[in-house]
Every structure is written in structure tokens, then in C-alpha cells.
Design an enzyme around this catalytic site. Structure first.
Site, PDB file in Angstrom:
ATOM      1  N   ASP A 204      71.640  18.905   3.071  1.00  0.00           N
ATOM      2  CA  ASP A 204      71.810  18.476   1.686  1.00  0.00           C
ATOM      3  C   ASP A 204      70.557  17.716   1.263  1.00  0.00           C
ATOM      4  O   ASP A 204      69.605  17.607   2.038  1.00  0.00           O
ATOM      5  CB  ASP A 204      73.065  17.593   1.534  1.00  0.00           C
ATOM      6  CG  ASP A 204      72.919  16.238   2.227  1.00  0.00           C
ATOM      7  OD1 ASP A 204      71.896  15.999   2.887  1.00  0.00           O
ATOM      8  OD2 ASP A 204      73.845  15.421   2.091  1.00  0.00           O
ATOM      9  N   ASP A 206      69.547  13.900  -0.370  1.00  0.00           N
ATOM     10  CA  ASP A 206      70.110  12.578  -0.636  1.00  0.00           C
ATOM     11  C   ASP A 206      69.167  11.737  -1.497  1.00  0.00           C
ATOM     12  O   ASP A 206      67.962  11.689  -1.236  1.00  0.00           O
ATOM     13  CB  ASP A 206      70.335  11.832   0.696  1.00  0.00           C
ATOM     14  CG  ASP A 206      71.163  12.633   1.679  1.00  0.00           C
ATOM     15  OD1 ASP A 206      72.381  12.708   1.497  1.00  0.00           O
ATOM     16  OD2 ASP A 206      70.576  13.197   2.632  1.00  0.00           O
ATOM     17  N   ASP A 292      73.646  14.466  -2.669  1.00  0.00           N
ATOM     18  CA  ASP A 292      74.324  13.167  -2.687  1.00  0.00           C
ATOM     19  C   ASP A 292      73.508  12.187  -3.517  1.00  0.00           C
ATOM     20  O   ASP A 292      72.321  11.990  -3.265  1.00  0.00           O
ATOM     21  CB  ASP A 292      74.453  12.597  -1.258  1.00  0.00           C
ATOM     22  CG  ASP A 292      75.508  13.321  -0.435  1.00  0.00           C
ATOM     23  OD1 ASP A 292      76.392  13.966  -1.037  1.00  0.00           O
ATOM     24  OD2 ASP A 292      75.445  13.239   0.800  1.00  0.00           O
TER      25      ASP A 292
HETATM   26  N1  CTP Z   1      75.653   8.143   4.992  1.00  0.00           N
HETATM   27  C1  CTP Z   1      76.438   7.056   4.711  1.00  0.00           C
HETATM   28  N2  CTP Z   1      77.712   7.227   4.248  1.00  0.00           N
HETATM   29  C2  CTP Z   1      78.205   8.457   4.057  1.00  0.00           C
HETATM   30  C3  CTP Z   1      77.425   9.590   4.329  1.00  0.00           C
HETATM   31  C4  CTP Z   1      76.126   9.389   4.808  1.00  0.00           C
HETATM   32  O1  CTP Z   1      75.992   5.938   4.869  1.00  0.00           O
HETATM   33  N3  CTP Z   1      79.454   8.610   3.616  1.00  0.00           N
HETATM   34  C5  CTP Z   1      74.293   7.946   5.493  1.00  0.00           C
HETATM   35  C6  CTP Z   1      74.163   8.413   6.928  1.00  0.00           C
HETATM   36  O2  CTP Z   1      74.384   7.365   7.817  1.00  0.00           O
HETATM   37  C7  CTP Z   1      72.751   8.889   6.989  1.00  0.00           C
HETATM   38  C8  CTP Z   1      72.371   9.214   5.545  1.00  0.00           C
HETATM   39  O3  CTP Z   1      73.412   8.711   4.736  1.00  0.00           O
HETATM   40  O4  CTP Z   1      71.934   7.846   7.427  1.00  0.00           O
HETATM   41  C9  CTP Z   1      72.170  10.671   5.326  1.00  0.00           C
HETATM   42  O5  CTP Z   1      73.316  11.385   5.725  1.00  0.00           O
HETATM   43  P1  CTP Z   1      73.356  12.955   5.811  1.00  0.00           P
HETATM   44  O6  CTP Z   1      72.922  13.565   4.539  1.00  0.00           O
HETATM   45  O7  CTP Z   1      74.718  13.323   6.298  1.00  0.00           O
HETATM   46  O8  CTP Z   1      72.364  13.277   7.027  1.00  0.00           O
HETATM   47  P2  CTP Z   1      70.796  13.541   7.073  1.00  0.00           P
HETATM   48  O9  CTP Z   1      70.244  12.606   8.080  1.00  0.00           O
HETATM   49  O10 CTP Z   1      70.200  13.508   5.722  1.00  0.00           O
HETATM   50  O11 CTP Z   1      70.714  14.990   7.688  1.00  0.00           O
HETATM   51  P3  CTP Z   1      70.771  16.394   6.919  1.00  0.00           P
HETATM   52  O12 CTP Z   1      69.377  16.876   6.863  1.00  0.00           O
HETATM   53  O13 CTP Z   1      71.641  17.258   7.772  1.00  0.00           O
HETATM   54  O14 CTP Z   1      71.364  16.169   5.574  1.00  0.00           O
HETATM   55 MN    MN Z   2      71.072  14.602   4.129  1.00  0.00          MN
HETATM   56 MN    MN Z   3      74.109  13.394   2.599  1.00  0.00          MN
END
Ligand code: CTP
Ligand code: MN
Ligand code: MN
Ligand code: MN
Length: 368
Positions: A204, A206, A292
């Protein structure tokens, strides 16, 4: 004279937040096997086992060389008996039989497919699996009522399960910036998550949004969402309002690791130029991308940035370090010192690391 070639003996701090973990991994064979076992444990809702495998994988990710013998691992933390057996199997046989059979098991494959639906977690997937639902078509035939998120997740399943590229993340950044500046000039947008850690793909994109003047960010999300919706950028969105002030979490004791910021979990429609042939030219097509969005007051921005940059294990280890070694409570909102009974302010990530008595680790070295 005889020379003996001594194997490199590895060593590393036991807390992942004290290690520098870049994206250069010299032990992918080992870490991928351990990650499969971690994933399987998480899908079975065995958090303890999941964390143990994640920690083992993480310690191998930061090594400067490939592991070639078990003796080299003697000084390393986080490697329990089970992980050691997995590593030994790979060093001796080229693969882990346990990871291979897990990957091929009917249950693991089905739970992966089902949790690949946005809005479906391990619990729901397990319930469906036990009802005999192992595939998307079986789910659709089952007549189960899906919530809005799951319906969208099913509708855009293929796109969402394709990795998001940095190019796509940059295109989304431009759209988000336009939206935020249209409704609140002066607001600041920061790319967080895996892309801030330097990853070239993600599941995703963020973003963290704030405004340099405290309070100006209040009520921002619904306006941003309306703007995005009016421009046709949103395929799905669910906004949750900020619940930090009314929460009963108490000083530095968040009820869970979930933060309470105003947030929006969404699916964006991204139009991309796709070259379909030399002569035919360029055809426009659309793809669905998970995005997000989080809004933070500027007073909490550094904590939110640190909390949303990840990796998930790095975050977990930071909180464990804070609690166990410093008697402090760290969340994405604040840092509370239990000995002094007061909150410690910070306006940058560097200051938070300093409060915690840790050497500063930049985002690109938080890939634990
Ligand atoms: N996070 C959070 N609360 C959530 C979801 C995520 O605090 N409900 C934080 C996670 O701890 C992470 C960050 O947001 O540090 C990013 O989460 P995520 O998008 O799930 O992972 P990524 O590290 O960005 O990996 P990816 O490339 O797969 O998206
Ligand atoms: Mn992410
Ligand atoms: Mn995320
Ligand atoms: Mn089946």
C-alpha cells in the site's frame, strides 16, 4: 607455515531497534523460510510463535555476509531451537522442509488467498476455512454477507494483490498533495511506511498529514476525502475520527498498539499510461491501489512519523526497549517516562531516539 581460515563469527544486539537493517539482505534463503513460518503462525493467531520467527529472521537480515555454517551463529541473539533447526536444514539441504511443506499445505494456501481480501483478517479466514471455503469462488458461492470493505476487497482483489511500485506511489503522492492543499493550504504531507524506508514496492502507500499550526489539522480528513471523491479518485474509503483525547488509555498506557489518529483506509483509482505497442500508441487503463492516510496534530507529529514508518518489528522492538529497559511507554502519540511521571516532548525522530537512550537509526536502516 600453515594458515587457518577462521569463519566469521557474527554478533548483533538483541533489540532490532539497536541494529542497522538496510534492504541489502545476504541471507534471503534463510529469512524467507523463517518469514513463511512466521506468517503461518500469525495466520494461526499464534502471536508468540510469530514474533519469535520474525525476530530470528530479522537478526539474519542485518548480517554483513551470508551464513555458511552453524558455528558462525553461536554469538547471535533471537535464534531459538526451532529457528536453528530451520537454518541447519537449509545449510545442509538447500531448503527447509518445514517451510516448503507449510507453503504447500492446503490450509496455508487457502488462508493466504482469503486474507488477501482487504478487510479479511486471520480470524475470519480461519472461520471460513473450517466451513470448507478455500477459494474466492467458494466464498462467492457460499452466500456469506460481506461488509463494505470486504466487498471492495473482493472486487479489486487482483489489483490490490499486485505490488505497488515507487512510480505509482509518487503518482498517488501528487494526488494526495493536491487534495490536501486544496482544502488546507500550508498542510504538510509525508510519505511513511515501507516507501519511506526506501522500499521499491509495497502492499500500500502510507501518508501522514499535519499542519505547522496546532489545531488547524482538526476535521481535515472528511474534507480531503470529499475532494478526492468529487474528483473520482476513490474506489473505497473508511474514515475513523480521532479518539485520542476521549480515550481512557491513561498516561502512556495505550489500550492497544492501535493509535487513535484520524485515519482513512482507502482504495484509490490510479489511471496509468500503459504502452500497448510501438505503433498503436498508449492506452489508458486504471488500477486499484490501497492507500492509508493519517492526520496528526503537529505536537504529536514526530511520534506519529516514527510509529508509521515501521517496519512493524522495528516498532515492536522500540516499544519493548522503552518499556523493559527505560521504564517508558512509547506510542504513536507520545512518550511517557514512568519514573519521572511525565511526558517527554519531541519535535523530531532524533529527539525520541535520544530520550530512549538509543543511537539514531535513519528510516532506510529500519528494515528489520
Ligand atoms: N501501522 C500502525 N497501525 C495500523 C497499521 C499500521 O501503526 N493500524 C504502522 C505499522 O506499524 C507500520 C506502518 O504503519 O510501521 C506501515 O504499515 P504497513 O503499511 O502495514 O507496512 P509497511 O511497512 O508500509 O509495508 P508495506 O510495503 O507492505 O505496506
Ligand atoms: Mn505500507
Ligand atoms: Mn499501511
Ligand atoms: Mn480446497
Amino acid at each position: 607455515e600453515k594458515y587457518f581460515l577462521l569463519p566469521v563469527l557474527f554478533s548483533a544486539p538483541s533489540y532490532a531497534c539497536k541494529r542497522r537493517t538496510t534492504l541489502k539482505n545476504h541471507n534471503t534463503l534463510l529469512t524467507e523460510a523463517l518469514s513463511i513460518l512466521a506468517e503461518s503462525a500469525e495466520l494461526n493467531e499464534d502471536e508468540g510463535r510469530g514474533v519469535a520467527f520474525r525476530r530470528a529472521a530479522a537478526v539474519l537480515k542485518c548480517l554483513p555476509k551470508a551464513v555458511s555454517s552453524m558455528e558462525q551463529l553461536r554469538g547471535l541473539p533471537c535464534l531459538g531451537d526451532h529457528s536453528m533447526r530451520v537454518i541447519k536444514d537449509i545449510l545442509e539441504n538447500g531448503a527447509s522442509s518445514e517451510a516448503e511443506s507449510t507453503k504447500q499445505s492446503e490450509r496455508f494456501k487457502a488462508l493466504k488467498v482469503l486474507t488477501g481480501i482487504f478487510g479479511v483478517g486471520a480470524k475470519t479466514a480461519d472461520r471460513w476455512f473450517r466451513e470448507g471455503i478455500h477459494s474466492l469462488s467458494q466464498l462467492q458461492e457460499s452466500g456469506h454477507t460481506l461488509n463494505q470493505a470486504q466487498q471492495a476487497g473482493l472486487q479489486f482483489y487482483d489489483d490490490i494483490n499486485l505490488p505497488v511500485s515507487k512510480t505509482e506511489a509518487d503518482a498517488i503522492s501528487e494526488i494526495v498533495e493536491k487534495a490536501v492543499h486544496a482544502v488546507l493550504p500550508g498542510a504538510e504531507i509525508t510519505l511513511t511506511g515501507g516507501f519511506r524506508r526506501g522500499k521499491l514496492t509495497g502492499h500500500d502507500v502510507d501518508f501522514l498529514i499535519t499542519h505547522p499550526e496546532e489545531g488547524k489539522e482538526e476535521g481535515l480528513m472528511p474534507k480531503v476525502v470529499s475532494w478526492l471523491e468529487s474528483q473520482g479518485f476513490l474506489l473505497y474509503q473508511k474514515t475513523t475520527r480521532n479518539s485520542y483525547l476521549e480515550s481512557k488509555d491513561g498516561p502512556g498506557r495505550p489500550a492497544s498498539n492501535m493509535d487513535r489518529f484520524e485515519r482513512c483506509l482507502s482504495i484509490f483509482k490510479l489511471t496509468k499510461d500503459r504502452c500497448v505497442g510501438q505503433k498503436q500508441g498508449t492506452k489508458q487503463s486504471a488500477t486499484a491501489v490501497r492507500v492509508d492516510l493519517v492526520v496528526s496534530p503537529v505536537s504529536q507529529f514526530a511520534f506519529a512519523l516514527l510509529g508509521w514508518t515501521g517496519s512493524k518489528l522495528f516498532e515492536r522492538e522500540l516499544r519493548r526497549w522503552a518499556g523493559h529497559e527505560k521504564a517508558m511507554s512509547l506510542s504513536s502519540h507520545a512518550l511517557y517516562d514512568n519514573k519521572q511521571s511525565r511526558y517527554l516532548r519531541a519535535s523530531s525522530e532524533e529527539e525520541i531516539f535520544a530520550h530512549l537512550g538509543l543511537e539514531y537509526i535513519p528510516p532506510t536502516e529500519r528494515n528489520a
